[in-house]
Write a protein that holds these residues in place. Structure first.
Motif, PDB file in Angstrom:
ATOM      1  N   LYS A   3       0.829  -1.207   0.000  1.00  0.00           N
ATOM      2  CA  LYS A   3       0.000   0.000   0.000  1.00  0.00           C
ATOM      3  C   LYS A   3       0.866   1.261   0.000  1.00  0.00           C
ATOM      4  O   LYS A   3       1.977   1.271   0.524  1.00  0.00           O
ATOM      5  CB  LYS A   3      -0.931  -0.006   1.212  1.00  0.00           C
ATOM      6  CG  LYS A   3      -1.993  -1.098   1.162  1.00  0.00           C
ATOM      7  CD  LYS A   3      -2.857  -1.095   2.404  1.00  0.00           C
ATOM      8  CE  LYS A   3      -4.043  -2.047   2.258  1.00  0.00           C
ATOM      9  NZ  LYS A   3      -3.639  -3.430   1.964  1.00  0.00           N
ATOM     10  N   GLU A   5       0.244   5.868   0.072  1.00  0.00           N
ATOM     11  CA  GLU A   5      -0.718   6.958   0.245  1.00  0.00           C
ATOM     12  C   GLU A   5      -0.405   8.056  -0.762  1.00  0.00           C
ATOM     13  O   GLU A   5       0.743   8.215  -1.194  1.00  0.00           O
ATOM     14  CB  GLU A   5      -0.662   7.522   1.669  1.00  0.00           C
ATOM     15  CG  GLU A   5      -1.264   6.592   2.700  1.00  0.00           C
ATOM     16  CD  GLU A   5      -1.528   7.294   4.020  1.00  0.00           C
ATOM     17  OE1 GLU A   5      -1.170   8.500   4.141  1.00  0.00           O
ATOM     18  OE2 GLU A   5      -2.091   6.664   4.924  1.00  0.00           O
ATOM     19  N   VAL A  25      -4.084   2.857  -8.023  1.00  0.00           N
ATOM     20  CA  VAL A  25      -3.069   1.824  -7.855  1.00  0.00           C
ATOM     21  C   VAL A  25      -1.805   2.307  -8.554  1.00  0.00           C
ATOM     22  O   VAL A  25      -1.875   2.937  -9.611  1.00  0.00           O
ATOM     23  CB  VAL A  25      -3.516   0.475  -8.475  1.00  0.00           C
ATOM     24  CG1 VAL A  25      -2.476  -0.609  -8.211  1.00  0.00           C
ATOM     25  CG2 VAL A  25      -4.879   0.036  -7.933  1.00  0.00           C
ATOM     26  N   LYS A  58       0.781  -1.563  -6.080  1.00  0.00           N
ATOM     27  CA  LYS A  58       0.600  -1.029  -4.726  1.00  0.00           C
ATOM     28  C   LYS A  58      -0.691  -0.220  -4.716  1.00  0.00           C
ATOM     29  O   LYS A  58      -0.852   0.728  -5.489  1.00  0.00           O
ATOM     30  CB  LYS A  58       1.796  -0.156  -4.351  1.00  0.00           C
ATOM     31  CG  LYS A  58       3.134  -0.870  -4.443  1.00  0.00           C
ATOM     32  CD  LYS A  58       4.294   0.098  -4.385  1.00  0.00           C
ATOM     33  CE  LYS A  58       5.625  -0.599  -4.626  1.00  0.00           C
ATOM     34  NZ  LYS A  58       5.741  -1.126  -6.022  1.00  0.00           N
ATOM     35  N   ILE A  59      -1.584  -0.561  -3.843  1.00  0.00           N
ATOM     36  CA  ILE A  59      -2.894   0.078  -3.790  1.00  0.00           C
ATOM     37  C   ILE A  59      -2.815   1.377  -2.980  1.00  0.00           C
ATOM     38  O   ILE A  59      -2.042   1.474  -2.024  1.00  0.00           O
ATOM     39  CB  ILE A  59      -3.923  -0.904  -3.181  1.00  0.00           C
ATOM     40  CG1 ILE A  59      -5.329  -0.574  -3.643  1.00  0.00           C
ATOM     41  CG2 ILE A  59      -3.839  -0.953  -1.672  1.00  0.00           C
ATOM     42  CD1 ILE A  59      -6.302  -1.727  -3.495  1.00  0.00           C
ATOM     43  N   SER A  61      -4.050   3.391  -0.338  1.00  0.00           N
ATOM     44  CA  SER A  61      -4.860   3.048   0.835  1.00  0.00           C
ATOM     45  C   SER A  61      -5.832   4.146   1.237  1.00  0.00           C
ATOM     46  O   SER A  61      -6.875   3.876   1.838  1.00  0.00           O
ATOM     47  CB  SER A  61      -3.948   2.711   2.025  1.00  0.00           C
ATOM     48  OG  SER A  61      -3.134   3.823   2.365  1.00  0.00           O
ATOM     49  N   GLU A  96      -8.250  -7.376  -4.538  1.00  0.00           N
ATOM     50  CA  GLU A  96      -8.228  -6.154  -3.721  1.00  0.00           C
ATOM     51  C   GLU A  96      -8.363  -4.910  -4.604  1.00  0.00           C
ATOM     52  O   GLU A  96      -9.029  -3.942  -4.238  1.00  0.00           O
ATOM     53  CB  GLU A  96      -6.944  -6.095  -2.900  1.00  0.00           C
ATOM     54  CG  GLU A  96      -7.008  -5.107  -1.750  1.00  0.00           C
ATOM     55  CD  GLU A  96      -5.865  -5.264  -0.768  1.00  0.00           C
ATOM     56  OE1 GLU A  96      -5.707  -4.363   0.085  1.00  0.00           O
ATOM     57  OE2 GLU A  96      -5.127  -6.263  -0.857  1.00  0.00           O
TER      58      GLU A  96
END
Length: 254
Positions: A3, A5, A25, A58-59, A61, A96
Motif C-alpha cells: 500500500k 498513500e 493503484v 501497490k494500492i 490506501s 483487492e
C-alpha cells in the motif's frame, strides 16, 4: 497487497478522449511488453524502480478518503472520470484492486458522476448491482485475437476470450460498452486481419483506434503511415456500417 498513500487523486487528463481521471493503484501486474507507456513514465519520474517493481502493484490506501474530499470541489467540473490511464482498475486476479474499483465507481455514481472504464482484466459480476449511471462506459483493451500474442506482450492480462465474454455479459445487461484497439501492432509483429478482430466486437457502442509506438518492435522499413491510415479506414467503415462511434487517435492521421 502493498500500500501507498497519495495527497491527491482526481486530476484533469490530457488524453484526447478523456476528462478527469483517477489512478488508485501504482503499477500493474499485467506487465505489458509494448512497452507500457504508463510504466515508462512512472520509471522516468522515479515512481517505480524497474519492471519488477512495476508488476508488483501497490494500492492507494487513502483513495476513498481523498475521493470523498475532492468530489465536492470538482463535481460540477467533471463530465466523467476515466478509470484508468496509468493502471488497470480490474487487474486480472487482483481481488483487492477490483474491490476498491467497485467502491470508487459506487461513490462517483452516487454523486452523479459517470465513469469510463478500461481493462485488460475481467469485469466482476458484482458490477451489475453497483453501476448506477446510464452514462457509464465499460471497455476492454484488445489489439489482437491471438492468445500467442497475448502471452508474449500481455503476459499477466486476462485471456482474450475471458475479456470478451465479460464485456458481452455487461452488454447483455444493458451497459454501454467500448473497445480500445491500441497499440495496434504492425505486420512484422503479428500477421492478422483487422476485420476478424472487429467482427468480435460488433456489439459495442464505441471503438478507439491507435498505433503502436515507443520501441524497436515496429518495422520502419515499410510505409507505416499508409498502413495505419488503411487500417483506420477499415475501422471507420466498420463503425459506419454498424452504427458504432469511432475515435481515431491523432498520431494515426499525422
Amino acid at each position: 497487497m502493498l500500500k501507498i498513500e497519495r495527497k491527491t487523486l482526481l486530476y484533469k487528463t490530457g488524453v484526447e478522449y478523456g476528462d478527469y481521471t483517477i489512478n488508485h493503484v501504482l503499477g500493474c501486474s499485467h506487465g505489458c511488453m509494448y512497452p507500457c507507456y504508463a510504466f515508462l513514465m512512472n520509471k522516468k519520474f522515479g515512481k517505480v524502480k524497474d519492471y519488477k517493481d512495476w508488476i508488483t502493484p501497490k494500492i492507494v490506501s487513502n483513495a476513498v478518503d481523498l475521493l470523498e474530499k475532492e468530489i465536492p470541489k470538482l463535481r460540477y467540473k467533471i463530465k466523467h472520470v476515466n478509470m484508468c490511464f496509468s493502471t488497470d482498475p480490474f487487474m486480472y486476479r487482483q481481488e483487492e484492486v477490483s474491490k476498491l474499483s467497485l467502491q470508487i465507481i459506487d461513490i462517483l455514481n452516487s454523486n452523479g458522476i459517470p465513469v469510463e472504464v478500461l481493462t485488460k482484466g475481467v469485469y466482476p459480476v458484482e458490477l451489475v448491482g453497483i453501476s448506477k449511471n446510464d452514462d457509464n462506459y465499460f471497455g476492454i483493451s484488445l489489439v489482437s485475437y491471438s492468445e500467442k500474442f497475448r502471452e508474449r506482450f500481455e503476459p499477466g492480462a486476462a485471456p482474450v476470450e475471458k475479456r470478451l465474454k465479460s464485456l458481452e455479459f455487461l452488454h447483455r445487461q444493458g451497459f454501454k460498452t467500448w473497445v480500445s484497439i491500441e497499440p495496434y501492432p504492425t505486420p512484422n509483429i503479428i500477421q492478422q486481419d483487422i476485420r476478424e478482430l472487429l467482427s468480435k466486437i460488433s456489439f459495442v457502442e464505441k471503438i478507439v483506434f491507435g498505433r503502436w509506438n515507443y520501441n524497436s518492435f515496429v518495422n520502419f522499413n515499410f510505409d507505416s503511415k499508409e498502413y495505419y491510415r488503411r487500417i483506420a479506414d477499415e475501422v471507420m467503415n466498420f463503425g459506419l456500417k454498424k452504427n458504432i462511434k469511432v475515435i481515431i487517435k491523432r498520431e494515426v492521421l499525422l
